[in-house]
Motif scaffolding. Structure first.
Motif, short mmCIF file in Angstrom:
data_model
loop_
_atom_site.label_atom_id
_atom_site.label_comp_id
_atom_site.label_asym_id
_atom_site.label_seq_id
_atom_site.Cartn_x
_atom_site.Cartn_y
_atom_site.Cartn_z
N GLY A 47 0.79 -1.22 0.00
CA GLY A 47 0.00 0.00 0.00
C GLY A 47 0.82 1.27 0.00
N LYS A 50 3.99 1.50 -4.59
CA LYS A 50 4.97 0.99 -5.56
C LYS A 50 4.32 0.68 -6.92
CE LYS A 50 6.12 -2.50 -2.86
NZ LYS A 50 5.13 -2.27 -1.77
N SER A 51 3.23 -0.09 -6.87
CA SER A 51 2.58 -0.45 -8.14
C SER A 51 2.02 0.80 -8.83
CB SER A 51 1.45 -1.46 -7.91
OG SER A 51 1.98 -2.68 -7.43
N THR A 52 1.52 1.71 -8.03
CA THR A 52 0.99 2.96 -8.61
C THR A 52 2.09 3.75 -9.30
OG1 THR A 52 -0.73 3.04 -6.92
CG2 THR A 52 -0.23 5.10 -8.06
N1 LIG Z 1 -7.34 0.78 -8.52
C1 LIG Z 1 -7.33 1.30 -7.30
N2 LIG Z 1 -8.42 1.92 -6.80
C2 LIG Z 1 -8.43 2.47 -5.57
N3 LIG Z 1 -7.37 2.48 -4.75
C3 LIG Z 1 -6.25 1.87 -5.17
C4 LIG Z 1 -6.16 1.25 -6.47
N4 LIG Z 1 -4.92 0.73 -6.61
C5 LIG Z 1 -4.26 1.01 -5.48
N5 LIG Z 1 -5.04 1.68 -4.60
C6 LIG Z 1 -4.64 2.19 -3.28
O1 LIG Z 1 -3.51 3.02 -3.47
C7 LIG Z 1 -2.54 2.80 -2.45
C8 LIG Z 1 -1.23 2.33 -3.08
O2 LIG Z 1 -1.41 1.03 -3.65
P1 LIG Z 1 -0.30 0.31 -4.50
O3 LIG Z 1 0.27 1.26 -5.47
O4 LIG Z 1 -0.91 -0.95 -5.04
O5 LIG Z 1 0.80 -0.02 -3.39
P2 LIG Z 1 1.90 -1.17 -3.34
O6 LIG Z 1 2.13 -1.65 -4.73
O7 LIG Z 1 3.08 -0.52 -2.71
O8 LIG Z 1 1.33 -2.26 -2.46
C9 LIG Z 1 -3.16 1.80 -1.49
O9 LIG Z 1 -3.80 2.52 -0.46
C10 LIG Z 1 -4.19 1.08 -2.34
O10 LIG Z 1 -5.24 0.58 -1.57
#
Ligand SMILES: Nc1ncnc2c1ncn2[C@@H]1O[C@H](COP(=O)(O)OP(=O)(O)O)[C@@H](O)[C@H]1O
Ligand SMILES: [Mg+2]
Length: 255
Positions: A47, A50-52
């Motif tokens: 959360g 990273k993926s974002t």
């Molecule tokens: N498609 C989405 N819609 C709503 N919230 C999202 C979505 N993708 C990620 N999030 C939120 O954005 C934040 C960052 O997520 P993410 O980038 O997946 O982190 P990581 O890859 O580090 O685990 C988290 O709070 C996650 O719940």
């Protein structure tokens, strides 16, 4: 391999990226820069964004603010030229999709194939070469969903290689990978780096970072620290990002 448009430019440059999903602030003014031929580890808990950040670099999510440059080009141009390859986090792939390993790798050529997607000899050669480099030739006919975790990662790396990518974004390349294949994946990533490619990879396995990464960025929605791995993995910064203590003096980290 395609030469960088501007050899002196960073391979990856993100300036002040801010991303919301509705009310959720996922990235807050994130800036980072990776020079060509380096492996940069993107560290952070679940959360932390990273993926974002990968999706922002890939243009898959829209930033409220900020900009991305890749190899001295604006993000969209670099992506259109196929210069950036993506190995997605395992959870974001539909493994039931009925395609073979060779099909997945061939997808790396789609951008260069035209609308009818009929492979030419050069496309087939690029695919076979990428399969060889990732040691997947013997598994090319296998359905992607029937591979082990490490083999799946290698298949997506092969797709990026077939595409001709100079910059590789790897989201959790070690998650779901057993220790044996981890060494295979690590050796492959090092070779790609040594050939001049740039790798930005996310991981929450901090123990691996010092030996694999040339530099690291610690993310917690914003950048908490960046620099050499041993600077970034200082107890105070790790404590802030991961909420854990260090075992022993500057050795391995728990998480
Ligand atoms: N498609 C989405 N819609 C709503 N919230 C999202 C979505 N993708 C990620 N999030 C939120 O954005 C934040 C960052 O997520 P993410 O980038 O997946 O982190 P990581 O890859 O580090 O685990 C988290 O709070 C996650 O719940
Ligand atoms: Mg993620």
């Amino acid at each position: 391999m395609t030469a960088a448009a501007h050899p002196a430019a960073p391979a990856v440059e993100v300036v002040d990226a801010t991303v919301h999903y509705g009310d959720v602030l996922a990235l807050d003014g994130v800036s980072l820069s990776v020079q060509p031929g380096r492996i940069c580890g993107l560290l952070g808990t679940n959360g932390s964004g990273k993926s974002t950040l990968f999706k922002t670099i890939l243009g898959l999510v829209r930033a409220d603010r900020g900009r991305v440059r890749l190899l001295g080009l604006d993000g969209a141009t670099a992506r259109r030229k196929g210069l950036v390859g993506y190995v997605p986090q395992a959870e974001q792939v539909d493994w039931d999709f009925p395609v073979s390993v060779r099909d997945v790798v061939m997808m790396g050529r789609y951008g260069q194939m035209g609308l009818r997607r009929r492979p030419r000899p050069a496309d087939r050669e690029a695919v076979e070469h990428a399969l060889e480099r990732t040691d997947l030739t013997g598994l090319a006919e296998r359905r992607i969903g029937a591979l082990s975790g490490g083999q799946r990662k290698r298949a997506f790396v092969a797709r990026a290689l077939a595409q001709g990518a100079d910059v590789l974004l790897l989201d959790e390349p070690f998650a779901g990978v057993d220790k044996g294949s981890e060494a295979t994946v690590t050796a492959l990533l090092r070779r790609l780096r040594d050939e001049g490619r740039t790798l930005l990879l996310s991981t929450h396995d901090l123990a691996q970072v010092p030996e694999l990464c040339d530099e690291a960025v610690l993310l917690q929605r914003r950048v908490i620290a960046r620099g050499a791995p041993d600077e970034v993995l200082r107890p105070e910064t790790v404590m802030e990002a991961f909420g854990v203590h260090v075992q022993g003096e500057g050795e391995r980290w728990t998480h």
